[in-house]
Design an enzyme around this catalytic site. Structure first.
Site, mmCIF file in Angstrom:
data_model
loop_
_atom_site.group_PDB
_atom_site.id
_atom_site.type_symbol
_atom_site.label_atom_id
_atom_site.label_comp_id
_atom_site.label_asym_id
_atom_site.label_seq_id
_atom_site.Cartn_x
_atom_site.Cartn_y
_atom_site.Cartn_z
ATOM 1 C CB SER A 24 -0.905 0.315 1.154
ATOM 2 O OG SER A 24 -1.804 -1.321 1.802
ATOM 3 C CG LEU A 56 -11.827 10.597 -3.820
ATOM 4 C CD1 LEU A 56 -11.426 12.021 -4.709
ATOM 5 C CD2 LEU A 56 -11.314 9.382 -5.110
ATOM 6 C CB THR A 57 -12.386 8.215 0.618
ATOM 7 O OG1 THR A 57 -11.704 7.481 0.406
ATOM 8 C CG2 THR A 57 -13.177 7.878 2.384
ATOM 9 C CD GLU A 58 -14.504 15.208 1.352
ATOM 10 O OE1 GLU A 58 -15.533 15.065 1.802
ATOM 11 O OE2 GLU A 58 -14.045 16.125 0.796
ATOM 12 C CB SER A 60 -18.799 3.791 -2.576
ATOM 13 O OG SER A 60 -18.606 2.638 -2.096
ATOM 14 C CB ALA A 73 -3.575 2.533 -6.845
ATOM 15 C CD GLU A 103 -6.084 2.867 -4.945
ATOM 16 O OE1 GLU A 103 -7.289 2.809 -5.454
ATOM 17 O OE2 GLU A 103 -5.648 2.753 -3.549
ATOM 18 C CG PHE A 117 -22.084 2.937 -10.575
ATOM 19 C CD1 PHE A 117 -21.133 2.516 -9.382
ATOM 20 C CD2 PHE A 117 -21.785 2.894 -12.090
ATOM 21 C CE1 PHE A 117 -19.876 2.313 -10.038
ATOM 22 C CE2 PHE A 117 -21.106 2.518 -12.445
ATOM 23 C CZ PHE A 117 -20.068 1.601 -11.502
HETATM 24 C C1 FAD Z 1 -6.993 0.779 5.211
HETATM 25 C C2 FAD Z 1 -7.703 1.718 4.494
HETATM 26 C C3 FAD Z 1 -6.952 2.789 3.370
HETATM 27 C C4 FAD Z 1 -6.941 3.494 2.415
HETATM 28 N N1 FAD Z 1 -6.039 4.986 1.611
HETATM 29 C C5 FAD Z 1 -7.366 5.299 1.589
HETATM 30 C C6 FAD Z 1 -6.551 6.688 0.655
HETATM 31 O O1 FAD Z 1 -4.991 6.743 0.958
HETATM 32 N N2 FAD Z 1 -6.535 7.953 -0.036
HETATM 33 C C7 FAD Z 1 -8.826 7.843 -0.496
HETATM 34 O O2 FAD Z 1 -8.421 8.621 -0.745
HETATM 35 N N3 FAD Z 1 -8.488 6.716 0.619
HETATM 36 C C8 FAD Z 1 -8.179 5.820 0.906
HETATM 37 N N4 FAD Z 1 -9.563 4.673 1.262
HETATM 38 C C9 FAD Z 1 -11.104 5.063 1.624
HETATM 39 C C10 FAD Z 1 -11.325 3.693 0.322
HETATM 40 O O3 FAD Z 1 -10.797 4.228 -0.616
HETATM 41 C C11 FAD Z 1 -12.821 3.714 0.745
HETATM 42 O O4 FAD Z 1 -13.512 3.077 2.197
HETATM 43 C C12 FAD Z 1 -13.560 2.772 -0.699
HETATM 44 O O5 FAD Z 1 -13.594 3.719 -1.331
HETATM 45 C C13 FAD Z 1 -15.001 2.585 0.634
HETATM 46 O O6 FAD Z 1 -15.544 3.996 0.562
HETATM 47 P P1 FAD Z 1 -16.404 3.967 2.626
HETATM 48 O O7 FAD Z 1 -15.428 3.096 3.274
HETATM 49 O O8 FAD Z 1 -17.079 5.189 2.738
HETATM 50 O O9 FAD Z 1 -17.520 3.202 1.913
HETATM 51 P P2 FAD Z 1 -19.391 3.220 1.521
HETATM 52 O O10 FAD Z 1 -19.217 3.642 0.339
HETATM 53 O O11 FAD Z 1 -19.659 3.677 2.021
HETATM 54 O O12 FAD Z 1 -19.417 1.662 1.255
HETATM 55 C C14 FAD Z 1 -19.802 0.737 1.948
HETATM 56 C C15 FAD Z 1 -20.528 -0.511 1.424
HETATM 57 O O13 FAD Z 1 -21.542 -0.084 0.396
HETATM 58 C C16 FAD Z 1 -21.116 -1.150 -0.656
HETATM 59 N N5 FAD Z 1 -22.265 0.357 -1.667
HETATM 60 C C17 FAD Z 1 -21.583 1.585 -2.057
HETATM 61 N N6 FAD Z 1 -22.171 1.984 -3.031
HETATM 62 C C18 FAD Z 1 -22.678 0.985 -3.686
HETATM 63 C C19 FAD Z 1 -23.299 0.741 -4.700
HETATM 64 N N7 FAD Z 1 -24.165 1.262 -5.641
HETATM 65 N N8 FAD Z 1 -24.099 -0.871 -5.151
HETATM 66 C C20 FAD Z 1 -23.993 -1.005 -4.323
HETATM 67 N N9 FAD Z 1 -23.708 -1.509 -3.147
HETATM 68 C C21 FAD Z 1 -22.511 -0.030 -3.029
HETATM 69 C C22 FAD Z 1 -19.680 -1.300 -0.610
HETATM 70 O O14 FAD Z 1 -19.392 -1.465 -1.848
HETATM 71 C C23 FAD Z 1 -19.699 -1.259 0.419
HETATM 72 O O15 FAD Z 1 -19.703 -2.470 0.621
HETATM 73 C C24 FAD Z 1 -8.714 3.626 2.271
HETATM 74 C C25 FAD Z 1 -9.180 3.160 3.175
HETATM 75 C C26 FAD Z 1 -9.078 1.896 3.796
HETATM 76 C C27 FAD Z 1 -10.126 1.105 4.789
#
Ligand code: FAD
Length: 395
Positions: free
Chosen positions: A102, A142-144, A149, A253, A374, A394
């Site tokens: 990572s 990127l993520t907040e 997602s 990535a 990712e 989506f």
């Molecule tokens: C250890 C770690 C390191 C990370 N590093 C980074 C980083 O360096 N930079 C960065 O920007 N982010 C980072 N992330 C964030 C990561 O990319 C996000 O956690 C990921 O994109 C999912 O977002 P979320 O956790 O908010 O889940 P959510 O988007 O809230 O999703 C929760 C669940 O709902 C499902 N879901 C959501 N939308 C839909 C849909 N339309 N249809 C069906 N199912 C859906 C998802 O698949 C998941 O199962 C990291 C996360 C972790 C755990």
């Protein structure tokens, strides 16, 4: 008459399909160099780092010296290796720990890549050589907390104030955040989403590490807070506007992950194979039981299939024919394969499988993050669904 009869000779349990033979001599050399580095510098300490929740920052310079940071980029101190080389390195790094891979993915594909692909000449010269050397560490915001997602729903914004930009918002789950010298932060502007290069010593920028993780513990994950961070106009990445910017970086990535996850799976399989041959119950090695053999065979088949898939996609990337949906195929299938392998391997180790004396549960827990970040498994499924039906599901 068949001139090439099918042999009945021995197969290698650690490379059953002889995928090594598909690699060039240089590729094998690179792979062996990274494997040696992992054996020498990662494996002896990584379970301790995992237990302590620690990432050794000094490792960045060692990886820089090996040419692993931004290794698939060229110029500006980067190694200019092929996509397959980068993939092979990811396999070996993640056979050590997903946190190590990572770090390299975020540094090379998420922090350096946007500067390399979308940055001005001045930005590239200012940042890339130090990042390639591991003197400067980067992160990607990127993520907040309320925007995962669906990155288009982000709230972080940048507003023009005279010649400057003023950045406000926060980012969550950011790998390397707390140790970064520079953050590539994506924010809404009047021109859509733009990328900003933010030195982490900028007034108003702060980080808070996330604790109590039980996954990717040998990796730093942080919150970034931007409170009226004032940046010059030269901080914006000039070459891209819109979500295409971060999504292009994510494709880079995710490409590394589709390889790396095979390494984590391989480490679990090899631990289970070795253990099952020495652990005796009912007067014989547990490897001699049919149910254990089935587990081992399923693991071996998954890993070989995953490696062939990764190599196929890597050759396509080097040939310039890889599509983003192909990467979703690889990320989705190889990460779920690796997680299945890790869980099966854990069961082969019995009670020993729950300790950090063996690598399996560390990989298993790490892969839960890899499954989610990712692009979650579900999001990649939807990308593939859209690719084959033409209908987006989506939202
Ligand atoms: C250890 C770690 C390191 C990370 N590093 C980074 C980083 O360096 N930079 C960065 O920007 N982010 C980072 N992330 C964030 C990561 O990319 C996000 O956690 C990921 O994109 C999912 O977002 P979320 O956790 O908010 O889940 P959510 O988007 O809230 O999703 C929760 C669940 O709902 C499902 N879901 C959501 N939308 C839909 C849909 N339309 N249809 C069906 N199912 C859906 C998802 O698949 C998941 O199962 C990291 C996360 C972790 C755990």
């Amino acid at each position: 008459m068949n001139k090439d009869p099918i042999g009945a000779g021995a197969t290698n349990p650690r490379d059953f399909l002889d995928i090594d033979a598909e690699l060039t001599t240089d590729e094998r050399l690179l792979r062996d160099t990274v494997r040696q580095f992992v054996d020498d510098r990662i494996l002896p300490s990584v379970s301790e780092w995992f237990e302590e929740g620690y990432f050794p920052r000094e490792m960045a310079k060692e990886m820089g010296a090996l040419g692993l940071l931004g290794m698939h980029l060229d110029g500006y101190g980067c190694a200019g290796m092929s996509a397959v080389d980068y993939g092979l390195a990811c396999v070996e790094l993640e056979a050590g720990d997903s946190g190590t891979r990572s770090f390299v993915s975020v540094q090379g594909s998420l922090a350096m890549f946007p500067i390399w692909a979308f940055g001005s000449e001045e930005q590239k010269t200012q940042w890339l050589p130090g990042m390639a050397a591991g003197d400067l560490i980067g992160c990607f915001g990127l993520t907040e907390s309320d925007s995962g997602s669906d990155p288009g729903s982000m709230r972080t914004n940048a507003k023009k104030d005279g010649a400057d930009w003023v950045l406000n918002g926060s980012k969550m789950w950011i790998t390397n955040g707390g140790i970064a010298d520079v953050a590539v932060v994506w924010a809404h502007t009047d021109d859509g989403v733009r990328g900003f290069i933010v030195p982490t010593n900028s007034p108003g920028f702060s980080t808070q590490d996330i604790h109590h993780k039980v996954s990717l513990r040998a990796s730093i994950t942080s919150e970034l807070v931007m409170d009226n961070v004032r940046l010059p106009d030269e901080a914006v990445l000039p070459g891209v506007a819109g979500l295409k910017g971060p999504l292009t970086c994510l494709s880079e990535a995710r490409y590394g992950i589709l390889w790396g996850s095979v390494g984590a799976a391989r480490a679990c399989y090899e631990a289970a194979l070795d253990y099952s041959k020495s652990r005796e119950q009912f007067g014989r090695p547990i490897a001699g039981f049919q149910l254990t053999q089935r587990k081992l065979v399923e693991m071996m088949v998954g890993i070989n299939r995953g490696m062939l898939l990764a190599l196929h996609l890597g050759r396509k990337k080097d040939a310039g024919t890889l599509q983003a949906a192909h990467i979703s195929f690889g990320k989705m299938d190889n990460v779920r394969m690796a997680l299945d392998v890790a869980r099966e391997a854990r069961s082969v180790l019995g009670a020993n499988g729950i300790t950090l004396e063996y690598p399996v549960i560390r990989h298993m827990n790490n892969l839960e993050s890899v499954y989610t970040y990712e692009g979650t498994n579900e999001i990649h499924t939807l990308i593939l669904g859209q690719a084959i039906t033409g209908i987006q599901a989506f939202s």
